[in-house]
Enzyme design. Structure first.
Site, mmCIF file in Angstrom:
data_model
loop_
_atom_site.group_PDB
_atom_site.id
_atom_site.type_symbol
_atom_site.label_atom_id
_atom_site.label_comp_id
_atom_site.label_asym_id
_atom_site.label_seq_id
_atom_site.Cartn_x
_atom_site.Cartn_y
_atom_site.Cartn_z
ATOM 1 N N GLU A 225 8.445 1.272 -9.681
ATOM 2 C CA GLU A 225 8.219 1.948 -8.404
ATOM 3 C C GLU A 225 8.059 0.804 -7.422
ATOM 4 O OE1 GLU A 225 6.072 2.759 -5.445
ATOM 5 O OE2 GLU A 225 4.617 3.911 -6.637
ATOM 6 N N CYS A 262 1.967 3.098 -0.901
ATOM 7 C CA CYS A 262 3.431 3.050 -1.110
ATOM 8 C C CYS A 262 4.099 4.182 -0.355
ATOM 9 C CB CYS A 262 3.796 3.083 -2.590
ATOM 10 S SG CYS A 262 2.807 4.209 -3.551
#
Lengths: 489, 489
Positions: A225, A262
């Site tokens: 990720e 994020c």
């Protein structure tokens, strides 16, 4: 105060950890679903019970504050319990039985030891026993976690809580361990005993490790990720009806957790002529915020300054940064136009970790498809539109599904609920796979199918036997059922 | 007769194909499930209708014979129809709705244009419109197929049948196309318009392309089905009770289709002292068999000769090969022991495409775990054991699941049924992913999740709307149901 350095795990200890993880794999896979769920619940309970000890260490390593970190421990424990429930429910096994031809029975089985590289911005929820570790354990895979170098105080204590809880709950020795050191991280990714890697972090760091995983003699899945800009689009109608509310909401979301999510919205597309840039410039916070550690502060200052000096942008809110402490910074917002963006050389649409955002103005709705085309893959994309009389909004949302894993209507991307329907992933560089790193379906990353052909009932795993004593949902001869099989084989 | 050469697709034509595939992607994705199923059925119907024209071309390109190839067309058509049925059933969408927190609805959507590299050993079923293409179209992805160079007569005619059928059934232009040439194959794998690659072929060729896919600026999934030895283990009890039957069954399976199956059993482990090696040597066929083409014949002769000359093996049946025609060969069988195998240098446990097999003798059951440890990943692994009084067999089967994607009891690995429960895949080098290339679940390779957060019902895709007009199975607030949602949102 600089964080104390932690010694790299010595070679001999590394070997012990990896040998134990390899030995634990078949034993962990052989536990019943109820036993495995019990392990996850034991870790959840231990985290809650020892939160008072762990939270101050996490705060010392991250400056995230006791209230936020206390909430994060609860989220982490809840996540483990969610996986425990899912393990017992059993649909993730994807059990399928076909009896028309040769008797064929398929289910998913654990891949083997998983290396987990957690992130520092959520020391618990994306840390050593965060989502990736919970998903791997739920799938029946031992975990070797690489400690984040910015969390030297927390890491060993956190790992000890997990190891002790697993031990007490009857897990095989070697089910979970932590190693320190960048070189050991690279070793993990190329170690023949590791079957998959889960990584949360930067695009550059993640890509380097992904390349190592792909170059192995026997390549393994690398679930990274990495970076995401999380674009937000505001339609003309939405700007007209609630421009101020949107400007304020955007500023709150981009600076939440000092912009260290994020899912931080890093770019906002707004129509020209509705005063949103001015509103954002006027409402932008300029008070200092403490970032996770000095390294992030230094990187933020450099990248935000580079972006603010880019010839294609103009300042919206670019306060002077204080010289005293590199880890303390003030939010930076700059503006540009779709036209400038399209013809600018040098990267502008890049993730800048921390409280930075780019506001991009469009003058015509016809520019929007080209704006979407400028975007790489993202974790999220958001549209602010009006419920009626705003045909641009639904069309935009549909277009944006090509560029993101989660599309949001009239909300903000920060805040990732943990449940069945969550998808935290997206086209590269958001993630490096077609799977999620958050939510129940994250387990699929650590499983592979096996089909059993003409195998006697007693030799089959319990999940595939006629009786279905576990009551799991299965597809039998094409139809979904949780029933036992009574028809003759 | 050497096959006529086919010209590489020129650059301009390649560009046209890729542009069309990219343009087709959103249009194909937007078709209803019923419409998409209709496309698959149309291709199936066209293949059946034009089998009389295609089969002779396939035979001229492969020497596989009209009866086998006629059966293969039926299998290919049946496979397309199986996917059509699955598309309409809808569980592959993995639709999930959570309403407890922010309204979150997840489903799988098509990845985008897929490059398919088919194999020459099944010109139809693993060819241009074989399993990979059927799965990609079912998932809603356009396909650009790379023609196999050994099938110059068949490829364009086969592609034309598919293109015409799709056109007549209302598919977007660009939904399917074929390109020729090795350089164009490499271009496809690195083309930014291609979202995934499916490959069936050799480990060396597949790995080279997998490395290209991983090294792209934006890496894409590479689903390779590469090499497999498909080991078969015979227990002492099974050898005692039905040694002859096993020897004959093994020889039939290893030479089926002249040994050109990816599931050919290439290594057989037998207990010493039961005469199985001698039986195999005595019963082995020595009559010549025609391989797919001259290149495969030349490669087989060289590799079989290298293996037969290996210092660790002794001949069981090593007939003289005829000099006249390189593509005509005689089966080769050699023997060794687990001990020799473990200490031999130079690869012995490698796939030799064609009628070759290695028979490995063990003298003690205690050697079996070490023998399993010598194996790489495989598509299949088989155990021949007795239903009672044979505790070795179930233990072996369980151990072998670590090394294979399909484990078979008292059967043979050749023959891959196409259905819900099939898994055609396994640890590397059998495949390069945690997914199958045969069966309904092969669709998952060409899909990725998207979550819709707080999106109004009318803007959602039909699959996720409250009404569930399509009647697809969904997980709603944790529970599986095909019902519509009536509770207020």
């Amino acid at each position: 105060m600089p964080a104390p350095a932690t010694a790299d795990t010595p070679c001999q200890e590394y070997e012990k950890v990896l040998t134990a993880a390899q030995a634990a794999a078949p034993a962990l896979a052989a536990m019943t679903l109820t036993e495995r769920a019990g392990l996850l619940r034991a870790v959840a309970g231990a985290l809650r019970a020892q939160a008072d000890e762990l939270v101050p260490m996490a705060d010392a390593d991250s400056s995230l504050g006791v209230p936020r970190l206390t909430g994060e421990v609860e989220r982490t424990a809840g996540q483990l319990e969610m996986f425990a429930e899912a393990v017992e429910e059993g649909s993730w096994l994807e059990a399928i039985i076909d009896r028309a031809g040769p008797d064929l029975r398929r289910m998913l089985i654990p891949l083997g030891p998983v290396a987990v590289f957690g992130a520092s911005n959520f020391p618990f929820a994306f840390g050593l026993a965060g989502g990736d570790t919970a998903a791997a354990l739920a799938a029946g895979c031992p975990v070797v976690a690489k400690a984040h170098p910015a969390q030297p105080r927390l890491s060993d204590a956190y790992a000890r809580v997990v190891v002790d809880a697993l031990h007490a709950a009857g897990a095989p020795e070697g089910t979970f361990a932590v190693v320190h050191g960048m070189e050991n991280g690279r070793k993990l990714v190329t170690d023949a005993r590791i079957a998959a890697v889960a990584f949360t972090g930067s695009t550059a760091g993640g890509r380097a490790l992904a390349d190592l995983a792909a170059a192995r003699p026997s390549p393994i899945p690398f679930y990274g990720e990495l970076g995401s800009l999380n674009p937000v689009f505001v339609t003309r109608e939405a700007a007209r009806v609630r421009g101020k509310e949107i400007a304020v909401g955007f500023l709150a979301s981009m600076s939440l957790g000092a912009g260290q999510f994020c899912t931080k919205p890093g770019v906002l597309f707004v129509p020209a002529g509705y005063g949103l840039e001015d509103l954002i410039a006027a409402e932008a916070a300029t008070a200092p915020m403490r970032l996770l550690h000095e390294g992030i502060g230094t990187a933020f200052r450099a990248e935000a300054a580079r972006l603010a000096a880019h010839p294609a942008v103009r300042p919206l809110s670019v306060p002077e940064q204080d010289a005293a402490d590199e880890s303390v910074v003030r939010p930076v917002l700059v503006g540009t136009t779709v036209t400038e963006l399209a013809r600018s050389s040098g990267p502008l649409l890049v993730e800048c970790f921390g409280p930075f955002a780019l506001v991009v103005t469009y003058t015509d709705d016809a520019e929007l498809p080209a704006a979407v085309d400028l975007l790489e893959g993202n974790l999220t994309a958001t549209v602010h539109g009006e419920p009626s009389g705003d045909p641009v909004a639904p069309a935009l949302l549909r277009t944006l599904t090509a560029r993101a894993g989660r599309v949001i209507w009239n909300g903000w991307p920060t805040g990732v609920t943990v449940g069945w329907a969550q998808h935290h992933g997206g086209p590269y560089p958001a993630t490096t796979s077609v799977h999620t790193s958050v939510g129940v379906t994250a387990m699929r990353r650590f499983l592979r199918p096996v089909a059993y052909q003409s195998v006697p009932d007693a030799v089959l795993p319990p999940e595939l036997r006629d009786a279905n004593d576990l009551g799991i949902p299965r597809r039998v001869d094409g139809a979904l059922t949780a029933a036992s099989l009574t028809a003759p084989r």
